[in-house]
Scaffold this motif. Structure first.
Motif, mmCIF file in Angstrom:
data_model
loop_
_atom_site.group_PDB
_atom_site.id
_atom_site.type_symbol
_atom_site.label_atom_id
_atom_site.label_comp_id
_atom_site.label_asym_id
_atom_site.label_seq_id
_atom_site.Cartn_x
_atom_site.Cartn_y
_atom_site.Cartn_z
ATOM 1 N N PRO A 56 12.361 -6.299 5.256
ATOM 2 C CA PRO A 56 11.970 -5.623 4.285
ATOM 3 C C PRO A 56 10.813 -6.618 3.575
ATOM 4 C CG PRO A 56 14.350 -6.044 4.176
ATOM 5 C CD PRO A 56 13.907 -6.751 5.515
ATOM 6 N N ALA A 57 10.807 -7.700 3.839
ATOM 7 C CA ALA A 57 9.727 -8.636 3.238
ATOM 8 C C ALA A 57 8.273 -8.304 3.740
ATOM 9 C CB ALA A 57 9.947 -9.947 3.679
ATOM 10 N N VAL A 58 8.135 -7.799 5.092
ATOM 11 C CA VAL A 58 6.842 -7.321 5.619
ATOM 12 C C VAL A 58 6.361 -5.998 4.739
ATOM 13 C CG1 VAL A 58 7.122 -8.389 7.885
ATOM 14 C CG2 VAL A 58 7.776 -6.006 7.395
ATOM 15 N N ASP A 59 7.203 -5.240 4.370
ATOM 16 C CA ASP A 59 7.009 -4.246 3.454
ATOM 17 C C ASP A 59 6.295 -4.472 2.145
ATOM 18 O OD1 ASP A 59 7.156 -2.072 5.480
ATOM 19 O OD2 ASP A 59 8.936 -1.459 5.052
ATOM 20 N N ILE A 60 7.211 -5.413 1.627
ATOM 21 C CA ILE A 60 6.832 -5.881 0.242
ATOM 22 C C ILE A 60 5.092 -6.522 0.144
ATOM 23 C CG2 ILE A 60 7.377 -7.496 -1.629
ATOM 24 C CD1 ILE A 60 9.451 -5.440 -1.185
ATOM 25 N N TRP A 61 4.881 -7.468 1.344
ATOM 26 C CA TRP A 61 3.654 -7.881 1.379
ATOM 27 C C TRP A 61 2.728 -6.825 1.369
ATOM 28 C CZ3 TRP A 61 0.976 -12.471 1.788
ATOM 29 C CH2 TRP A 61 -0.313 -12.389 2.072
ATOM 30 N N SER A 62 2.705 -5.750 2.033
ATOM 31 C CA SER A 62 1.870 -4.451 2.110
ATOM 32 C C SER A 62 1.849 -3.638 1.033
ATOM 33 C CB SER A 62 2.134 -3.343 3.365
ATOM 34 O OG SER A 62 2.331 -4.094 4.632
ATOM 35 N N LEU A 63 2.886 -3.678 0.251
ATOM 36 C CA LEU A 63 3.046 -3.050 -1.110
ATOM 37 C C LEU A 63 2.121 -3.827 -2.223
ATOM 38 C CD1 LEU A 63 6.743 -2.291 -1.800
ATOM 39 C CD2 LEU A 63 5.021 -0.792 -1.216
ATOM 40 N N GLY A 64 1.935 -5.145 -2.007
ATOM 41 C CA GLY A 64 1.398 -5.906 -2.596
ATOM 42 C C GLY A 64 -0.370 -5.756 -2.582
ATOM 43 N N VAL A 65 -0.623 -5.603 -1.128
ATOM 44 C CA VAL A 65 -1.686 -5.316 -0.844
ATOM 45 C C VAL A 65 -2.345 -3.798 -1.548
ATOM 46 C CG1 VAL A 65 -3.446 -4.611 0.833
ATOM 47 C CG2 VAL A 65 -1.785 -6.699 1.230
ATOM 48 N N ILE A 66 -1.488 -2.816 -1.159
ATOM 49 C CA ILE A 66 -1.600 -1.570 -1.940
ATOM 50 C C ILE A 66 -1.965 -1.482 -3.549
ATOM 51 C CG2 ILE A 66 -0.772 0.752 -2.466
ATOM 52 C CD1 ILE A 66 0.533 0.796 0.524
ATOM 53 N N LEU A 67 -1.009 -2.341 -4.114
ATOM 54 C CA LEU A 67 -1.174 -2.320 -5.488
ATOM 55 C C LEU A 67 -2.552 -2.982 -5.868
ATOM 56 C CD1 LEU A 67 -0.362 -1.864 -8.431
ATOM 57 C CD2 LEU A 67 0.975 -4.215 -8.467
ATOM 58 N N PHE A 68 -3.062 -4.042 -5.278
ATOM 59 C CA PHE A 68 -4.278 -4.652 -5.316
ATOM 60 C C PHE A 68 -5.514 -3.730 -5.156
ATOM 61 C CE2 PHE A 68 -8.246 -6.714 -4.527
ATOM 62 C CZ PHE A 68 -8.100 -8.146 -5.094
ATOM 63 N N MET A 69 -5.457 -2.858 -4.150
ATOM 64 C CA MET A 69 -6.367 -1.754 -3.876
ATOM 65 C C MET A 69 -6.471 -0.606 -4.996
ATOM 66 S SD MET A 69 -6.426 -1.268 0.247
ATOM 67 C CE MET A 69 -7.617 -0.149 -0.001
ATOM 68 N N LEU A 70 -5.241 -0.389 -5.557
ATOM 69 C CA LEU A 70 -5.066 0.377 -6.522
ATOM 70 C C LEU A 70 -5.789 0.250 -7.701
ATOM 71 C CD1 LEU A 70 -1.439 1.987 -6.267
ATOM 72 C CD2 LEU A 70 -3.597 3.179 -5.782
ATOM 73 N N VAL A 71 -5.715 -0.991 -8.166
ATOM 74 C CA VAL A 71 -6.378 -1.423 -9.462
ATOM 75 C C VAL A 71 -7.622 -2.125 -9.150
ATOM 76 C CG1 VAL A 71 -4.020 -1.804 -10.636
ATOM 77 C CG2 VAL A 71 -4.832 -3.585 -9.258
ATOM 78 N N CYS A 72 -7.973 -2.615 -8.166
ATOM 79 C CA CYS A 72 -9.252 -3.240 -7.839
ATOM 80 C C CYS A 72 -10.273 -2.560 -6.879
ATOM 81 C CB CYS A 72 -9.016 -4.499 -7.069
ATOM 82 S SG CYS A 72 -8.022 -5.614 -8.063
ATOM 83 N N GLY A 73 -9.863 -1.588 -6.257
ATOM 84 C CA GLY A 73 -10.720 -0.657 -5.502
ATOM 85 C C GLY A 73 -11.112 -1.094 -4.232
ATOM 86 N N GLN A 74 -10.655 -2.013 -3.833
ATOM 87 C CA GLN A 74 -10.947 -2.726 -2.526
ATOM 88 C C GLN A 74 -9.802 -3.748 -2.022
ATOM 89 O OE1 GLN A 74 -14.345 -5.282 -3.173
ATOM 90 N NE2 GLN A 74 -13.265 -6.618 -4.565
ATOM 91 N N PRO A 75 -9.837 -3.981 -0.828
ATOM 92 C CA PRO A 75 -8.546 -4.492 -0.337
ATOM 93 C C PRO A 75 -8.731 -5.986 -0.403
ATOM 94 C CG PRO A 75 -9.604 -3.401 1.421
ATOM 95 C CD PRO A 75 -10.682 -3.557 0.351
ATOM 96 N N PRO A 76 -7.700 -6.716 -0.737
ATOM 97 C CA PRO A 76 -7.724 -8.216 -0.998
ATOM 98 C C PRO A 76 -8.305 -9.074 0.160
ATOM 99 C CG PRO A 76 -5.324 -7.784 -0.548
ATOM 100 C CD PRO A 76 -6.321 -6.233 -0.710
ATOM 101 N N PHE A 77 -8.089 -8.761 1.214
ATOM 102 C CA PHE A 77 -8.297 -9.423 2.473
ATOM 103 C C PHE A 77 -9.065 -8.474 3.370
ATOM 104 C CE2 PHE A 77 -3.925 -10.516 1.230
ATOM 105 C CZ PHE A 77 -4.059 -11.728 0.769
ATOM 106 N N GLN A 78 -10.376 -8.598 3.117
ATOM 107 C CA GLN A 78 -11.389 -7.746 3.978
ATOM 108 C C GLN A 78 -12.725 -8.502 4.241
ATOM 109 O OE1 GLN A 78 -10.457 -4.172 4.740
ATOM 110 N NE2 GLN A 78 -12.200 -4.912 6.265
ATOM 111 N N GLU A 79 -12.682 -9.192 5.232
ATOM 112 C CA GLU A 79 -13.863 -10.111 5.245
ATOM 113 C C GLU A 79 -14.783 -9.344 6.396
ATOM 114 O OE1 GLU A 79 -14.537 -12.687 3.460
ATOM 115 O OE2 GLU A 79 -12.666 -12.178 2.579
#
Length: 337
Positions: free
Chosen positions: A194-217
């Protein structure tokens, strides 16, 4: 289903007319198709079995098993599986509004938080349902969230990396997409499902409100380093409540990540309906009385399609109508409950 064949005219089992290609993967092509008799549009995932190795075959079986198990208004339906000697066809519910990644890319600074709440709550609702059935998705990302605009919904799709899990027992398979994968998966460690899906949910929410991924180098190595260090910056325009929820999901230590219950009860998500689909007063499949003309037209197509004779086809149509009515009533009962 071993005897079913695909005709040279682009039909699958004589039931679906294949149309344009919607997407491609390593072993599969997703095509638009129409049901020969009903005209219903569907998405068909065409998998070339001759290109599958042992690992890919295992993932395919997991995908089919898990999609048959999960039946939720915010998860794309798997209608049927058609197996031939060289191909496997997954007949899937078709979205009408594209995927969430393309939608986010049209919003440079992200969506409004009210809109982001609406979509994110539905994704969380679907994942919560999956986890209650002990199914982990393991490839959550905006590309795997599809819009169904007529229904006003988003739905999860692509369960190719999904698997069953036992609570308290860790998984070991490394899978998913780099920018959305939890640190423990990238390290190759055993991990709590379950914890790995939670992390991915965090990335999705970041993208929804920020318009870009949190970790994209600039390259994968730098992206990996940022994920391992859990380094990201939430823009100033994002509310403190939303920042707090993102921070509680994007925790390096899986044990410190918010649970789904904590996410659902978080202050930022209060006041939003997590499951508008269950409030529908109309069923997913509506029943209507066929006119004599419609009835005869369907019979004619079935006869031309060599599906039994006219007398048997009349019986088939009557049975189908009864089944659709029962399905409509059962769905209405589900919606009310």
């Amino acid at each position: 289903m071993a005897g079913i064949k695909r005709g040279d005219d682009g039909k699958i089992a004589g039931l679906y007319d294949l149309d344009k290609t919607l997407g491609r993967g390593h072993f599969a092509v997703v095509k638009l198709a129409r049901h020969v008799f009903t005209g219903e549009k569907v998405a068909v995932k065409v998998i070339d079995k001759t290109k599958l190795d042992t690992v890919a075959t295992g993932h395919l079986f997991q995908e089919v098993r898990c999609m048959k198990l999960v039946q939720h208004p915010n998860i794309v339906r798997l209608y049927e599986v058609i197996d031939t000697q060289t191909k496997l066809y997954l007949i899937l519910e078709l979205g009408d509004g594209g995927d969430m990644f393309d939608y986010i890319m049209k919003h440079e600074e992200g969506l409004t938080e009210e809109l982001a709440k609406k979509y994110f709550a539905q994704i969380v609702h679907a994942i919560s349902y999956c986890h209650r059935l002990h199914v982990v998705h393991r490839d959550l990302k905006p590309e795997n969230v599809v819009f169904f605009e007529k229904q006003g919904l988003v739905k999860l799709t692509d369960f190719g990396f999904s698997n069953k899990f036992q609570p308290g027992k860790k998984l070991t398979t490394s899978c998913g997409s780099l920018a959305y994968s939890a640190p423990e998966i990238l390290l190759g460690d055993e991990y709590d499902a379950p914890a790995v899906d939670i992390w991915s949910l965090g990335v999705i929410l970041f993208m929804l409100v920020c318009g870009q991924p949190p970790f994209q180098e600039a390259n994968d190595s730098e992206t990996l380093t940022m994920i391992m260090d859990c380094k990201y910056t939430v823009p100033a325009h994002v509310s403190n409540a939303c920042k707090d929820l993102i921070n509680r999901m994007l925790q390096r230590d899986p044990k410190r990540r918010a649970s789904l219950e904590e996410i659902e009860s978080h202050a930022w998500l209060q006041g939003v309906d997590p499951s508008p689909a269950t409030k529908f007063n109309t069923p997913l499949v509506s029943h209507k009385n066929l006119s004599e003309e419609e009835h005869n037209s369907i019979i004619q197509r079935m006869v031309l399609g060599d599906i039994a004779d006219r007398e048997l086809n009349n019986d088939i149509i009557n049975i189908i109508i009864i089944l659709l009515l029962l399905l409509s009533l059962s769905y209405q009962a589900y919606a009310v409950s």
